[in-house]
Design an enzyme around this catalytic site. Sequence first.
Site, PDB file in Angstrom:
ATOM      1  CB  SER A  15      -0.915   0.015   1.229  1.00 53.62           C
ATOM      2  OG  SER A  15      -0.163   0.209   2.416  1.00 53.62           O
ATOM      3  CE  LYS A  16      -1.932   6.086  -3.418  1.00 53.39           C
ATOM      4  NZ  LYS A  16      -2.758   7.296  -3.684  1.00 53.39           N
TER       5      LYS A  16
END
Length: 470
Positions: free
Chosen positions: A245-246
Site C-alpha cells: 500500500s502507499k
Amino acid sequence: MTPADPTAPPRPVVTRFAPSPTGYLHIGGARTALFNWLYARGRNGRFLLRIEDTDRARSTPEATAAILKGLTWLGLDWDGDPISQYARVDRHAAVAREMMERAAAYPCYAAPAEIEAWRAAHPNQPFVSPWRDADPATRPDSPFAIRLRAPHDGQTVIDDAVQGPVTFRNDQLDDMVLLRSDGTPTYMLAVVVDDHDMGVTHVIRGDDHLTNAARQVLVFDAMGWTRPVFAHIPLIHGPDGKKLSKRHGAVGLHEYAAQGYPAAGMRNYLARLGWSHGDDELFDDAQARAWFDLDGIGRAPARLDFKKLEHVSGHHIATMDTAELLRELQAYLDEIGQPPLTALQLDRIEQIAPVLKEKAKTFPQIIEQARFAMIDRPVAPDEKAARALDPVSLGILEELTAAMQNANWSRTDLEAVAHAVAQSHGIGLGKVAAPLRAALAGRTATPSVFDMMLALGRNETLARLTDQVR
C-alpha cells in the site's frame, strides 16, 4: 473441458495484459504485464493488450493513457492495437444468448429485493434462483438476466501452472449472472469471451483472480472452448510482509519513473520479484526472455525491497552505453517536467559519463553529479563551497589559474600543474582541489576536479576560475 488433440500442432503462445482504466498502473500490474510479455516474447508468441473498460462510471481516457504510457516507459511492446472490452459488448451478449439456447444458461426474473431476501434467509450460501428449473411456460414477459447453469455437485479443478491443481466444490459456486437485465454483460463473461476470441493460450495474472478462474472455466466448458493455461502469481507485499500500500512508499509505476529508475533496471527487478532462475540476480532482456518460465514462479508473496531495487538500478546504469544514458536522462527530465538538456550540456555530460555512471543508482544522482556541466557562468557557490573560497584559497586558485594557461589540456598535465602548485605552498592536493571544486561547480561534493575540467574544456574552465579570482 475440451481435451487437446494430441495430433494437432502446438498452438502459438498468446498472452495478454488486461488492466482496468480506473487509475494509475500499479507496480503489481506492471509485473503481471512483464511476466506475460516475457513468456510470449521468449517463445516467439504474441503479447496482446486489452483495456477492460466496461465499468463506464470509473473508466477514464486519462487512466487508459497513463497505462499505455507506463507500459511504453517500461519497454513492453504489444502486438496490434489495444482492444477495448466495452467495444465488444454485442459479442458478449450474443454468447450469453447462445449459452441460453444450449441450456447452459437460463433467464432469471428474480428482482434484487427477492435475491437479498433469499440471501438473508440462507447466509453463507450461494444464491439459488427459483427460475433455474422453472417451466418455460411460466416465464413472464419482462426483462430478465441470463445466469449460468453451473453444476451444483462434484468439483471444478483448475490445473494451475503456478499453484498446482486447485479444487473448488461446485456447491459453493453460484449461478453467476452473465448478462444483466439491461442487456449489459458482466465482467466474468466478457473476460472469457475476449480470451477465447483473442486466442489467448496462457492467462498469467495475480492470484486474487484464482476464485474467478473457477467460475470462468465453467463458461469455457459450457461453450466447448479449450481452456487456456492458468498461472496465478502471488501478489507483491511490502517489506513488512503486509499487502502493498502507499504506506510502503511508491506503488504506482509512474512514481518509479519520476524517481529516476532506469526502465531496464525496473524490468530486471520486477522479473526477479517472485520469479527466479537459479541464483541469477542481474540480467539483460535477452537473458530474461530466454530464461523466463512459469515453473520459476514461487507460490509465496514477493516482498518489495528498495535497497535491492537500487542495487539492480545501479548495475543497469553502470552498464549503459553513453548514447543510451543521454537518451534516458532526457526522458527522465521530460517525465518530471524539466527542460531538456542543451547540445552543450549533452556534450559535457558525454565527456564525463563513465565517471557519472560508476556510483549512481538513479538518474537524479546522475543529474546532481553532472550539475557542474549544466550551469552557466558565473557559478554561484553554495554556503559550504563559499567557505572554501577564503582569501588564502583564492590566492592559490589565482596562481593555479595562471599556471594552467599554458598547460596541455590532458589529465596528466592538469594533475602535474595542480601538484606543482600544492608543493610550492607545502600543502596537499586536497587543499588545492577544494577551492578548485567550489569555483568550477559551486559545490563541495562533485566528480574529480580533473574530470570536470576535461568535460568543461580549457576555455570554460579558465573562465570559471577567472570569475572567482577576479
